[in-house]
Design an enzyme around this catalytic site. Structure first.
Site, mmCIF file in Angstrom:
data_model
loop_
_atom_site.group_PDB
_atom_site.id
_atom_site.type_symbol
_atom_site.label_atom_id
_atom_site.label_comp_id
_atom_site.label_asym_id
_atom_site.label_seq_id
_atom_site.Cartn_x
_atom_site.Cartn_y
_atom_site.Cartn_z
ATOM 1 N N ASP A 134 0.823 -1.205 0.000
ATOM 2 C CA ASP A 134 0.000 0.000 0.000
ATOM 3 C C ASP A 134 0.864 1.264 0.000
ATOM 4 O O ASP A 134 0.600 2.214 -0.745
ATOM 5 C CB ASP A 134 -0.899 0.025 1.239
ATOM 6 C CG ASP A 134 -2.097 -0.888 1.126
ATOM 7 O OD1 ASP A 134 -2.681 -0.971 0.032
ATOM 8 O OD2 ASP A 134 -2.461 -1.516 2.131
ATOM 9 N N ILE A 135 1.865 1.282 0.863
ATOM 10 C CA ILE A 135 2.712 2.472 0.980
ATOM 11 C C ILE A 135 3.494 2.699 -0.309
ATOM 12 O O ILE A 135 3.641 3.833 -0.783
ATOM 13 C CB ILE A 135 3.658 2.339 2.186
ATOM 14 C CG1 ILE A 135 2.850 2.309 3.493
ATOM 15 C CG2 ILE A 135 4.662 3.481 2.219
ATOM 16 C CD1 ILE A 135 3.679 1.962 4.711
#
Length: 398
Positions: A170-171
């Site tokens: 996600d990051i």
């Protein structure tokens, strides 16, 4: 000295977003001064709001990813709700979405459709696996993508692979979306045109797999899982200390090994021993190398070990807990913490890592309640009180 404005002052972002990948990207934009309008479902909003209640009753993921935004709670499945968002997009600079694959296109909110209608718009599609290919319609969550990208295969101990303890996929996608948006805005400043931006979680994390991926492709074997140790450097690991903690150290070359042997281990004989004198030898004899280092550090406290290692010029660190990081002296000394307003009162938050000396500080805006800004946004679009009330009564907005 005049303070320069925030870089994205005057930029408006509309985001139909959920979970982490898109919200974390748009939070970076808000930290740089952009106005971010977060579009959420009326029936509960961004599902990350329900992940936990650890942040004073709010979800920790949501507090982390959503400060500085305005919340518009609207039902996109109702044509009237979709019309509200389309009107906002028409005046926006950036649009970001990370709905399930195909959902944005069905609503006419995919990047290609929006950019065709609004040539100055930068529109971003964040997906799990990209818009095409055999995996395009697979559901993608962080742990699943960590596995598909191979990160889990190189993380953990020889006996047990483990996922990263933070949502790395996600990051990664969030930060490539962020940088892609900035690049597209720079291009728009030159050409006058925006355009689509595509980012997938798999592409992003596969890029982060650079060292093990290239090592495996070009060297024939993937690096082994070695816990916190380094696969091809020794000593480079965590070692227990007398007070129950662990200290990590890293020896990057043979000169440093000599200093470690002489000044920390008290074993000058190891500096020239063929079993230890080169990194290749130390890796080949990793167990003996680690035993010698561990024996020396076991008799020291954590503070004592760090002091001795630093005096010898050896890179080192403590194996901190989450609580240790929250009280980290370096973060405190650099004044990195601020209070962020939330629906449950002020909570601590870190300033963004990007620092622009001489410029305005990141605004650290409030974390919004679900639908907190709906009425104000409807008024700004020219809706009367009666029109807005009708939408509320029908459940189209909250």
């Amino acid at each position: 000295m005049n303070t320069q404005p925030l870089p994205l002052d005057g930029i408006t972002v509309v985001a139909v977003e959920q979970a982490v990948a898109a919200p974390f990207a748009t939070r970076q934009l808000a930290d740089l001064g952009a106005r971010v309008i977060k579009v959420e479902r009326p029936d509960g909003g961004d599902f990350a709001r329900g992940y936990d209640t650890a942040a004073g009753g709010l979800a920790s993921h949501f507090v982390w990813c959503n400060r500085g935004k305005e919340s518009l709670a609207v039902d996109l499945k109702d044509p009237r709700g979709l019309a509200v968002v389309r009107r906002l997009v028409a005046d926006a600079d950036v649009f970001v979405q990370n709905l399930a694959q195909g959902a944005a296109a069905r609503l006419g909110l995919d990047a290609a459709t929006l950019c065709a209608a609004h040539p100055r718009l930068v529109a971003v599609d964040v997906s799990g696996y990209g818009p095409d290919g055999p995996y395009a319609h697979k559901r993608a969550y962080d742990m699943l993508v960590q596995c598909e990208a191979g990160l889990v295969s190189v993380t953990g101990t020889p006996e047990q692979p483990v996922k990263a303890g933070v949502p790395a996929a996600d990051i990664a996608a969030a930060m490539y979306a962020f940088s892609g948006i900035l690049a597209a805005l720079v291009r728009r400043g030159v050409t006058g045109r925006g355009g689509p931006v595509e980012v997938s979680m798999l592409d992003s994390l596969a890029e982060w797999m650079g060292h093990p991926l290239h090592h495996g492709m070009h060297g024939g074997t993937a690096p082994a899982r070695t816990g916190v140790a380094h696969a091809v450097i020794a000593p480079y690991d965590a070692y227990p200390t007398a007070d129950g903690g662990q200290v990590l150290l890293s020896v990057q070359n043979d000169r440093e090994w000599r200093r470690l042997a002489e000044q920390v281990l008290g074993r000058p004989d190891l500096a020239d021993d063929p079993a230890f004198s080169t990194n290749a030898a130390r890796v080949a004899h990793r167990e003996r190398t680690d035993t010698a280092v561990a024996a020396a550090l076991a008799g020291m406290t954590g503070d004592g070990a760090v002091a001795v290692l630093e005096a010898a010029g050896i890179a080192c660190a403590r194996l901190n807990t989450v609580a240790d990081v929250a009280a980290h002296p370096q973060l405190a000394a650099r004044d990195r913490w601020r209070e962020v307003d939330t629906p449950v009162g002020p909570l601590r938050g870190l300033l963004p890592p990007i620092t622009l000396p001489g410029g305005a500080e990141a605004p650290m805006g409030a974390v919004p309640a679900l639908g907190e800004h709906t009425d104000a946004l409807l008024r700004a679009l020219g809706m009367t009180g009666e029109q807005a009330a009708a939408l509320r009564e029908d459940g189209v907005v909250r």
